[in-house]
Design a protein around this motif. Structure first.
Motif, PDB file in Angstrom:
ATOM      1  N   ALA A   1       1.031  -1.192  -0.507  1.00 57.24           N
ATOM      2  CA  ALA A   1       0.078  -0.225   0.156  1.00 57.24           C
ATOM      3  C   ALA A   1       1.053   1.363  -0.095  1.00 57.24           C
ATOM      4  CB  ALA A   1      -0.927  -0.075   0.949  1.00 57.24           C
ATOM      5  N   MET A   2      -0.116   2.705  -0.513  1.00 56.04           N
ATOM      6  CA  MET A   2       1.191   3.745  -0.732  1.00 56.04           C
ATOM      7  C   MET A   2       0.158   5.154   0.208  1.00 56.04           C
ATOM      8  SD  MET A   2       2.399   5.205  -3.764  1.00 56.04           S
ATOM      9  CE  MET A   2       2.883   4.135  -4.544  1.00 56.04           C
ATOM     10  N   LEU A   3       1.517   5.438   1.473  1.00 58.30           N
ATOM     11  CA  LEU A   3       0.589   6.199   1.407  1.00 58.30           C
ATOM     12  C   LEU A   3       1.224   7.667   1.350  1.00 58.30           C
ATOM     13  CD1 LEU A   3       1.506   4.451   5.230  1.00 58.30           C
ATOM     14  CD2 LEU A   3      -0.946   4.314   3.210  1.00 58.30           C
ATOM     15  N   LEU A   4       0.842   8.318   1.562  1.00 61.36           N
ATOM     16  CA  LEU A   4       1.022  10.016   1.109  1.00 61.36           C
ATOM     17  C   LEU A   4       0.401  10.751   2.148  1.00 61.36           C
ATOM     18  CD1 LEU A   4       0.601  10.021  -2.962  1.00 61.36           C
ATOM     19  CD2 LEU A   4       3.101   9.125  -1.745  1.00 61.36           C
TER      20      LEU A   4
ATOM     21  N   ALA B   1      -2.114   3.589 -11.358  1.00 59.00           N
ATOM     22  CA  ALA B   1      -2.042   2.804 -12.905  1.00 59.00           C
ATOM     23  C   ALA B   1      -1.251   1.231 -12.591  1.00 59.00           C
ATOM     24  CB  ALA B   1      -0.462   3.723 -13.387  1.00 59.00           C
ATOM     25  N   VAL B   2      -1.183   0.925 -11.095  1.00 63.32           N
ATOM     26  CA  VAL B   2      -0.648  -0.874 -11.217  1.00 63.32           C
ATOM     27  C   VAL B   2      -2.289  -1.551 -10.051  1.00 63.32           C
ATOM     28  CG1 VAL B   2       1.248  -0.100 -12.078  1.00 63.32           C
ATOM     29  CG2 VAL B   2       1.142  -0.299  -9.701  1.00 63.32           C
ATOM     30  N   GLY B   3      -2.280  -0.715  -9.461  1.00 64.90           N
ATOM     31  CA  GLY B   3      -3.855  -0.515  -8.708  1.00 64.90           C
ATOM     32  C   GLY B   3      -2.893  -1.212  -7.210  1.00 64.90           C
ATOM     33  N   ILE B   4      -2.333  -0.089  -6.897  1.00 66.37           N
ATOM     34  CA  ILE B   4      -1.736   0.051  -5.670  1.00 66.37           C
ATOM     35  C   ILE B   4      -3.118   0.530  -4.407  1.00 66.37           C
ATOM     36  CG2 ILE B   4      -0.128   0.423  -4.498  1.00 66.37           C
ATOM     37  CD1 ILE B   4       2.340   0.228  -5.983  1.00 66.37           C
ATOM     38  N   PRO B   5      -3.454   0.022  -3.325  1.00 62.88           N
ATOM     39  CA  PRO B   5      -4.041   0.719  -2.655  1.00 62.88           C
ATOM     40  C   PRO B   5      -3.410   2.061  -2.398  1.00 62.88           C
ATOM     41  CG  PRO B   5      -4.308  -1.474  -1.878  1.00 62.88           C
ATOM     42  CD  PRO B   5      -3.079  -1.101  -2.765  1.00 62.88           C
ATOM     43  N   LEU B   6      -3.600   3.492  -2.441  1.00 62.34           N
ATOM     44  CA  LEU B   6      -3.216   4.367  -1.875  1.00 62.34           C
ATOM     45  C   LEU B   6      -4.374   5.053  -0.809  1.00 62.34           C
ATOM     46  CD1 LEU B   6      -1.104   6.870  -2.709  1.00 62.34           C
ATOM     47  CD2 LEU B   6      -3.582   7.655  -4.389  1.00 62.34           C
ATOM     48  N   VAL B   7      -3.412   5.434  -0.110  1.00 63.53           N
ATOM     49  CA  VAL B   7      -4.548   6.774   1.099  1.00 63.53           C
ATOM     50  C   VAL B   7      -3.466   7.785   0.950  1.00 63.53           C
ATOM     51  CG1 VAL B   7      -4.971   6.709   3.592  1.00 63.53           C
ATOM     52  CG2 VAL B   7      -4.342   4.349   2.503  1.00 63.53           C
ATOM     53  N   LEU B   8      -4.755   8.412   1.384  1.00 67.78           N
ATOM     54  CA  LEU B   8      -3.918  10.330   1.718  1.00 67.78           C
ATOM     55  C   LEU B   8      -4.093  10.685   3.010  1.00 67.78           C
ATOM     56  CD1 LEU B   8      -4.765  11.944  -1.821  1.00 67.78           C
ATOM     57  CD2 LEU B   8      -2.718  11.042  -1.336  1.00 67.78           C
ATOM     58  N   THR B   9      -3.116  11.340   2.828  1.00 70.44           N
ATOM     59  CA  THR B   9      -3.819  12.760   4.809  1.00 70.44           C
ATOM     60  C   THR B   9      -3.362  14.033   4.374  1.00 70.44           C
ATOM     61  OG1 THR B   9      -3.759  12.222   6.507  1.00 70.44           O
ATOM     62  CG2 THR B   9      -2.020  11.454   6.015  1.00 70.44           C
ATOM     63  N   SER B  10      -3.580  14.875   4.744  1.00 72.74           N
ATOM     64  CA  SER B  10      -3.247  16.106   5.538  1.00 72.74           C
ATOM     65  C   SER B  10      -3.469  16.652   6.935  1.00 72.74           C
ATOM     66  CB  SER B  10      -3.895  17.289   4.287  1.00 72.74           C
ATOM     67  OG  SER B  10      -5.283  17.103   4.785  1.00 72.74           O
ATOM     68  N   SER B  11      -3.192  17.929   7.276  1.00 78.06           N
ATOM     69  CA  SER B  11      -2.891  17.989   8.387  1.00 78.06           C
ATOM     70  C   SER B  11      -3.562  19.542   8.459  1.00 78.06           C
ATOM     71  CB  SER B  11      -1.549  17.946   9.111  1.00 78.06           C
ATOM     72  OG  SER B  11      -1.722  18.722  10.511  1.00 78.06           O
ATOM     73  N   MET B  12      -4.834  19.452   9.128  1.00 81.99           N
ATOM     74  CA  MET B  12      -5.059  21.071   9.394  1.00 81.99           C
ATOM     75  C   MET B  12      -4.955  21.997   8.223  1.00 81.99           C
ATOM     76  SD  MET B  12      -3.401  21.553  12.608  1.00 81.99           S
ATOM     77  CE  MET B  12      -3.944  23.414  13.787  1.00 81.99           C
ATOM     78  N   GLU B  13      -5.637  21.894   6.906  1.00 80.82           N
ATOM     79  CA  GLU B  13      -5.577  21.874   5.262  1.00 80.82           C
ATOM     80  C   GLU B  13      -6.481  24.142   5.440  1.00 80.82           C
ATOM     81  OE1 GLU B  13      -7.769  20.264   2.373  1.00 80.82           O
ATOM     82  OE2 GLU B  13      -7.256  18.204   2.891  1.00 80.82           O
ATOM     83  N   ALA B  14      -6.906  24.005   7.410  1.00 85.84           N
ATOM     84  CA  ALA B  14      -7.232  25.594   6.877  1.00 85.84           C
ATOM     85  C   ALA B  14      -6.615  26.964   7.205  1.00 85.84           C
ATOM     86  CB  ALA B  14      -8.652  25.754   7.611  1.00 85.84           C
ATOM     87  N   TYR B  15      -5.112  26.253   7.491  1.00 86.39           N
ATOM     88  CA  TYR B  15      -4.260  27.177   7.939  1.00 86.39           C
ATOM     89  C   TYR B  15      -3.017  27.017   7.515  1.00 86.39           C
ATOM     90  CZ  TYR B  15      -7.378  26.306  12.612  1.00 86.39           C
ATOM     91  OH  TYR B  15      -7.902  26.533  13.415  1.00 86.39           O
ATOM     92  N   ALA B  16      -1.605  27.550   7.583  1.00 84.62           N
ATOM     93  CA  ALA B  16      -1.013  27.672   6.712  1.00 84.62           C
ATOM     94  C   ALA B  16      -0.530  26.411   6.637  1.00 84.62           C
ATOM     95  CB  ALA B  16       0.532  28.160   7.496  1.00 84.62           C
ATOM     96  N   GLN B  17      -0.910  25.182   6.490  1.00 82.83           N
ATOM     97  CA  GLN B  17      -0.135  23.984   5.990  1.00 82.83           C
ATOM     98  C   GLN B  17      -1.258  23.854   4.114  1.00 82.83           C
ATOM     99  OE1 GLN B  17      -1.110  24.329   8.909  1.00 82.83           O
ATOM    100  NE2 GLN B  17      -0.120  22.586  10.035  1.00 82.83           N
TER     101      GLN B  17
ATOM    102  N   PRO C   1      -8.919  11.020  -7.801  1.00 83.28           N
ATOM    103  CA  PRO C   1      -9.795  11.869  -7.387  1.00 83.28           C
ATOM    104  C   PRO C   1     -10.916  11.035  -6.091  1.00 83.28           C
ATOM    105  CG  PRO C   1     -10.351  10.428  -9.938  1.00 83.28           C
ATOM    106  CD  PRO C   1      -9.061  10.009  -9.322  1.00 83.28           C
ATOM    107  N   GLU C   2     -10.662   9.718  -6.313  1.00 83.15           N
ATOM    108  CA  GLU C   2     -11.395   9.040  -5.246  1.00 83.15           C
ATOM    109  C   GLU C   2     -10.870   8.964  -3.970  1.00 83.15           C
ATOM    110  OE1 GLU C   2     -12.883   4.555  -5.873  1.00 83.15           O
ATOM    111  OE2 GLU C   2     -13.975   5.773  -7.999  1.00 83.15           O
ATOM    112  N   GLU C   3      -9.782   8.646  -3.816  1.00 85.06           N
ATOM    113  CA  GLU C   3      -8.414   8.499  -2.923  1.00 85.06           C
ATOM    114  C   GLU C   3      -8.537  10.457  -2.748  1.00 85.06           C
ATOM    115  OE1 GLU C   3      -7.101   5.080  -5.096  1.00 85.06           O
ATOM    116  OE2 GLU C   3      -7.739   7.399  -5.577  1.00 85.06           O
ATOM    117  N   PHE C   4      -8.875  10.920  -2.992  1.00 83.84           N
ATOM    118  CA  PHE C   4      -8.770  12.808  -2.452  1.00 83.84           C
ATOM    119  C   PHE C   4      -9.773  12.540  -1.340  1.00 83.84           C
ATOM    120  CE2 PHE C   4      -8.860  16.979  -2.966  1.00 83.84           C
ATOM    121  CZ  PHE C   4      -7.790  17.442  -2.998  1.00 83.84           C
TER     122      PHE C   4
END
Length: 198
Positions: free
Chosen positions: A15-18, A50-66, A78-81
């Motif tokens: 699995a890929m974690l970004l 492209a190759v079907g690796i599960p992708l997990v996306l995460t963010s921290s405090m998007e409403a702030y300076a990050q 798009p689905e993972e986003f």
């Protein structure tokens, strides 16, 4: 190489974690060129899709300076986003219940981790994943830190804990395994986008 990381990482067991590739946070990085880091992170997302690796996306405090996640990630995945785990101040992503559950739901043991910054966003989830028995590859050039010394220290800490430190090109080649296979053909196109164009 540790016994944990001896098994090759493939599209079928990984699995890929970004973690926190956000427009504000990425602007704080000084250890690698912004455009290079961004291109590498997007290449990882493209490869996962492209190759079907599960992708997990995460963010921290998007409403702030990050700031928000890179908008290109919404185009690539798009689905993972849409399903990204939006943490509110939790430093170690694995301390966020929703993130931990999303990773478990992939059903994969091997984890590819890339984050911004390496000295905060990447190091602590990597240490947590290793402690939980996951073989981990950290894609060091798909992230960075405010300074080179901070990046070097974070990479040394993850390496000492048992993570395999890799680069985007090296990881893509490992996932391809053979450029003439279906997955290899897909990955080589993504890899070529990263190479200098003369």
């Amino acid at each position: 190489m540790t016994a944990q990381s001896a098994q090759p990482f493939t599209a079928d067991n990984t699995a890929m974690l970004l973690i926190d590739h956000q427009v504000g946070t990425m602007g704080w990085v000084g250890s690698i060129a912004y455009d290079e880091m961004k291109a590498n992170a997007l290449a990882l997302a493209k490869t996962a899709k492209a190759v079907g690796i599960p992708l997990v996306l995460t963010s921290s405090m998007e409403a702030y300076a990050q700031g928000p996640l890179l908008p290109e990630l919404a185009d690539i995945a798009p689905e993972e986003f849409a399903a990204r785990v939006q943490r509110q101040g939790v430093v170690n992503a694995f301390d966020d219940k929703n993130f931990a559950e999303a990773v478990t739901a992939t059903g994969r043991t091997n984890l590819i981790i890339a984050g911004v910054t390496n000295d905060v966003c990447t190091v602590f989830p990597t240490l947590a994943a290793l402690a939980n028995g996951h073989p981990v590859q950290v894609v060091a050039d798909a992230g960075g830190s405010p300074s080179k010394i901070a990046d070097d220290i974070a990479i040394r800490r993850m390496d000492k804990a048992g993570a395999t430190i890799t680069s985007t090109n090296q990881l893509l080649a490992e996932l391809a395994g053979n450029w003439t296979t279906e997955n290899g053909t897909k990955i080589i196109g993504i890899l070529m986008e990263l190479l200098p164009q003369n």
